[in-house]
Scaffold this motif. Structure first.
Motif, short mmCIF file in Angstrom:
data_model
loop_
_atom_site.label_atom_id
_atom_site.label_comp_id
_atom_site.label_asym_id
_atom_site.label_seq_id
_atom_site.Cartn_x
_atom_site.Cartn_y
_atom_site.Cartn_z
N GLY A 37 0.81 -1.22 0.00
CA GLY A 37 0.00 0.00 0.00
C GLY A 37 0.84 1.26 0.00
O GLY A 37 0.47 2.27 -0.61
N LYS A 38 1.98 1.21 0.68
CA LYS A 38 2.88 2.37 0.70
C LYS A 38 3.48 2.60 -0.69
O LYS A 38 3.59 3.74 -1.15
N GLU A 59 1.01 11.17 7.83
CA GLU A 59 -0.43 10.91 7.59
C GLU A 59 -0.68 9.62 6.81
O GLU A 59 -1.79 9.12 6.78
N ARG A 60 0.37 9.05 6.22
CA ARG A 60 0.22 7.78 5.51
C ARG A 60 0.73 6.59 6.31
O ARG A 60 0.73 5.47 5.84
N ILE A 61 1.14 6.84 7.54
CA ILE A 61 1.70 5.80 8.40
C ILE A 61 0.77 5.60 9.60
O ILE A 61 0.33 6.56 10.22
N SER A 63 1.37 4.62 12.56
CA SER A 63 1.90 5.17 13.82
C SER A 63 1.92 6.69 13.83
O SER A 63 2.29 7.29 14.83
N GLU A 64 1.53 7.29 12.68
CA GLU A 64 1.48 8.75 12.54
C GLU A 64 2.85 9.39 12.75
O GLU A 64 2.96 10.50 13.24
N ARG A 65 3.90 8.66 12.37
CA ARG A 65 5.26 9.19 12.43
C ARG A 65 5.88 9.03 11.04
O ARG A 65 5.78 7.98 10.42
N GLU A 66 6.53 10.08 10.58
CA GLU A 66 7.20 10.03 9.29
C GLU A 66 8.14 8.82 9.21
O GLU A 66 8.78 8.45 10.18
N HIS A 67 8.17 8.20 8.04
CA HIS A 67 9.01 7.02 7.85
C HIS A 67 10.00 7.30 6.72
O HIS A 67 9.61 7.73 5.65
#
Length: 107
Positions: A37-38, A59-61, A63-67
């Protein structure tokens, strides 16, 4: 050793010989170890070619943390192949866009 594990080099070699968007997206998925999906929702704006990194916004994770995903030379080559194949990002920046306007590859 599990049979599927032993067959991975052969499958990956087959993917390397194909230039379609699905094969390239699958190669990118394997090279980045990202969830499908990512990859399907990856946008051009998330790719930093200079730093060789893919930054998936919070917003796409879940955990709401940038990856941050490091991009190998092979992963960068996949992105270049998408451009060479005249598969520019869609109007909304999707790298692996599907057949429908503004839809990711998998939909």
């Amino acid at each position: 050793m599990h049979r599927a594990y032993r067959e991975r080099p052969s499958v990956f070699a087959q993917l390397a010989r194909q230039d379609g968007a699905v094969a390239l997206a699958t190669r990118f998925l394997c090279l980045t170890a990202a969830l499908s999906g990512k990859v399907h929702h990856a946008r051009q704006s998330e790719i930093d070619l200079e730093k060789q990194i893919w930054i998936i916004p919070a917003e796409r994770i879940k955990s709401e943390r940038e990856h941050r995903v490091p991009l190998t030379a092979s992963a960068l080559n996949v992105l270049r192949r998408m451009e060479i194949l005249h598969c520019p990002p869609s109007a909304d920046g999707l790298i692996f866009s599907g057949g429908k306007i503004r839809s990711p590859l998998a939909q």
